[in-house]
Structures are given as C-alpha cells and as structure tokens.
Design an enzyme around this catalytic site. Structure first.
Site, PDB file in Angstrom:
ATOM      1  CD  GLU A 272      -2.998  -1.039   2.249  1.00 20.03           C
ATOM      2  OE1 GLU A 272      -4.177  -1.121   1.924  1.00 20.03           O
ATOM      3  OE2 GLU A 272      -2.616  -0.921   3.420  1.00 20.03           O
TER       4      GLU A 272
ATOM      5  CB  CYS B 102       5.618  -2.275  16.671  1.00 23.38           C
ATOM      6  SG  CYS B 102       7.329  -2.019  16.175  1.00 23.38           S
TER       7      CYS B 102
ATOM      8  CB  CYS C  67       3.086   7.541   3.277  1.00 26.62           C
ATOM      9  SG  CYS C  67       3.511   6.445   4.596  1.00 26.62           S
TER      10      CYS C  67
ATOM     11  CB  CYS D 118       0.501   6.403  11.573  1.00 30.42           C
ATOM     12  SG  CYS D 118       1.478   7.731  11.030  1.00 30.42           S
TER      13      CYS D 118
ATOM     14  CB  CYS E  87       2.464  -1.476  14.087  1.00 31.12           C
ATOM     15  SG  CYS E  87       2.653  -1.296  12.311  1.00 31.12           S
TER      16      CYS E  87
ATOM     17  CB  CYS F  73       6.838  -4.924   9.183  1.00 28.21           C
ATOM     18  SG  CYS F  73       8.245  -4.198  10.047  1.00 28.21           S
TER      19      CYS F  73
END
Ligand code: SAH
Ligand code: SF4
Length: 370
Positions: free
Chosen positions: A96, A120, A109, A345, A123, A116
């Site tokens: 994305e 975290c 962005c 975010c 996230c 990933c």
C-alpha cells in the site's frame, strides 16, 4: 503486441545500470542521459514517444525493454482527500501507498517491504505474516503511479503537489537498506524526479547499525519511532528494543550525520491511553532528548480491527505536548489523516487474504450459475 514478461523493466535501474544496457545496444553514452530524462523527468512510458532518441534506438529499446507501472488493485479516496493505493506485485504480493495532499504541498508515504518482520504491538503492519523486501523498482513504481495520477510530469506545467517523501509505509526501511537507498538516490537525482533530500524523511524503529550509513550515504531526514521512555515498556511496544535499547539508540541519534538545529531528528511517539502518556513519561522524554537536535511528533493512536490499545484523550495529549514545550521541545500533535480508509499511520496491512477469499467466493458463484 510485445509481451511485457519477455522484456526487461527499466524502472529502478540506476544510471550506471542504464548505461550498461545502452552500451550493450551499441549506443553512445549520451543516450543514457536522454533516456533517464524521459523516464524520470518526463515520466514517459512509451519508447516510441521519446523523440530525441532516434528511431533505431527507440525500436531496439521497444523490442527488449519496457517501462512498467505497478498494477493497481484498488484505489481509495478519504473524506479528507488522503489517497490510498493497493498494488499487486509480480509475485502476487500486495503493498500500500498513501498520498496526503495539503494546500500547496503533499507527502507521499512509501512502503519498503511487504509486511514487516518486526512486531510492534500497536502496529497493524506488524501482524502480517508474509514479508519480503521490495525492489528499488517497486519502491519507485509507487511514486510514479502517484505522479501519473496527479499529472505531475513537466508537460502539464502546473505546480506540484507531491513535494515530500516519507518512508513510513509498510515495512522497516533500514531492513531493506540497499534497495531503499537505490530508490531514494534515483528520486533525488537532479536530472530526474529531483526531490531534495531535505524533503525526504526515513522513519526507523531503531535499526542502530544502519543509522549512520543512512545519514552519510543518503543525507535524508531521520525519524525514530521511540514511543516509550523505559526499556521494559519499549521492549513490548517496539520489540527491536531488546536488541538495541533506548540508550544505544539515542547514542546513534546523537551522532546522526547532518543533524543540526536546522535539521532536527523527529522522534515519533504514539499516544496510548494509560500506557505511555503520563506526565512523568513526558518529563522523562524531555530529559532523554537533552542535547539532541530533536522535535517530537505526537501521533494519536490509530485503531485497527482486533487491537486492544486505546488512543489517549485529547486533553492528555495536549498536556503531554505542553510539558515538552515548557522544556524547549517542539511537540506538535499529528492530525490523523485517512482514518476512514485505513490509511493512517500503522493501519496499513495487505488485504491479500480478504481479496483471495472474495475471488474464491466469486468463482463459486460463477460455477453455480453455470
Ligand atoms: N517501520 C518504520 C516506518 C513505518 S511506521 C517505523 O516503525 O518507524 C510509521 C510510524 O507509524 C511509526 O512511528 C510507527 O510506530 C507508527 N505507527 C504504527 N502503528 C501505529 C498506529 N496504529 N497508530 C499510530 N501510529 C502508528
Ligand atoms: Fe514494522 Fe514500523 Fe510497524 Fe514496527 S511500527 S511493525 S517497525 S512497520
């Protein structure tokens, strides 16, 4: 019609790599600069329209090469004009990209990985199982599509909206340093896309060994996802902290090449209700950052399906910000953008599973009606 699969995609090629191809074709060096200009300055994708190249070279290029854009799966526009694209890569992964336009500027962005590897706890991207690094072509491709969509190539003659780049999409950019660096060097090249390093920010969760190289080789702005002031808490929120704890991370920040009062390091701090948002956390944060040219970005936590954290209240975030201000630190509260389309975010996550399920159900419907 030539088949794209049998031709080589030139997007993502560095100048040296393009030069090697031009030499292979028996052409002179100056053609490299011309081709570069067409690809990255003008955004041309059709060799036959590259008038300055000469007919025979255009033909040769067209038979062996291609200039591709990533495949768009979906495109969503938020009520607040934030624009999100979902792309499908050649090997059927999804990534994305989010563009956040403002009055006379806009930040793009970019994603650096599919998913990933870090996890975290707050996230969404970190919950995605499938992970791989993106190539420079896939990183630049995201930007080319957005420039196409906003008519930002010079032939259109009007002001640009895409002025800034933030490496804050899916993935940890410093875990894919080679390809990210290659892509950013192409993006910064003055004879191509030409976005200055001053308008580029790379966000890292704290991959300490690569921070110095990032500053030296790229000179881009650095953002660090700090989110906690004590190791016990940061170990949970940002687990890479177990490898590179706060003290080690801040030491690398102090030495970041090119940082100064004019070019501060951004410390990102997600506001989680009752977790990291007390007045003493704010005071400790100010203390930790003493002597570092720093600014703080307070990010209201963006929720995603299944997460247990809550965002701190507006009052708490304001108080947190004021405590930092009183200690000489700028700490603006980042306005969440694109929440309605899950573009804010930490909300990015490939929808591959959902899409796959959808297409399977679709197939089923077809066989039933048949
Ligand atoms: N992997 C890099 C860059 C991508 S994340 C990094 O972690 O820095 C960009 C920023 O969004 C990071 O500061 C990240 O911690 C933050 N973030 C992640 N999930 C979030 C959420 N749900 N709400 C608010 N910010 C989040
Ligand atoms: Fe990865 Fe950054 Fe999300 Fe952490 S916050 S899981 S490093 S994308």
């Amino acid at each position: 019609m030539l088949d794209n699969k049998s031709r080589i995609n030139l997007i993502g090629y560095s100048r040296q790599e393009l030069k090697a191809e031009i030499t292979k074709l028996g052409e002179k060096d100056f053609r490299t600069k011309q081709l570069w200009h067409w690809m990255y300055h003008k955004g041309e994708t059709d060799f036959n329209k590259m008038s300055s190249l000469g007919k025979s070279l255009r033909k040769k290029l067209d038979s062996s090469y291609v200039i591709l854009r990533p495949k768009i799966v979906t495109e969503q526009l938020s009520k607040d004009t934030t624009h999100k694209w979902l792309f499908r890569t050649e090997d059927n992964n999804e990534i994305e990209t989010v563009f956040i336009p403002e009055e006379d500027r806009g930040a793009l962005c970019l994603s650096s990985q599919v998913g990933c590897t870090l996890t975290c706890s707050f996230c969404h991207t970190g919950t995605q199982k499938l992970v791989r690094n993106l190539s420079a072509a896939e990183i630049i491709g995201q930007m080319m599509v957005v420039r196409d969509a906003y008519g930002e190539w010079p032939s259109n003659g009007h002001d640009r909206k895409l002025t800034n780049i933030v490496m804050m999409g899916m993935g940890e950019p410093l875990y894919n340093f080679e390809q990210v660096a290659k892509a950013l060097k192409i993006i910064m090249d003055e004879e191509g896309i030409s976005i200055s390093r001053r308008r580029i920010t790379l966000s890292t969760s704290g991959v300490v060994p690569l921070i110095e190289r990032c500053g030296e080789e790229l000179g881009v702005g650095l953002a660090v996802s700090l989110h906690a002031v004590r190791d016990e808490l940061r170990d949970i929120l940002v687990p890479i902290n177990k490898k590179y704890p706060i003290k080690v991370l801040l030491k690398a920040c102090r030495k970041y090449p090119g940082s100064s009062n004019a070019r501060r390091i951004t410390f990102e701090y997600v506001m989680l209700n009752g977790i990291n948002d007390s007045a003493s956390d704010a005071k400790e944060l100010a203390r930790l950052l003493e002597g570092i040219p720093a600014k703080i970005n307070l990010i209201p936590f963006n929720k995603w399906p299944g997460v247990e954290y809550e965002c701190s209240s507006h009052h708490t975030i304001k108080q947190f910000s004021e405590i930092l201000n009183e200690r000489g630190l700028s700490a603006p509260i980042r306005m969440p953008r694109g929440r309605d389309i899950m573009a804010a975010c930490g909300q990015l996550k490939s929808e591959s599973q959902a899409i796959r399920k959808y297409s399977e159900r679709d197939k089923l419907n077809i066989s039933v009606t048949n």
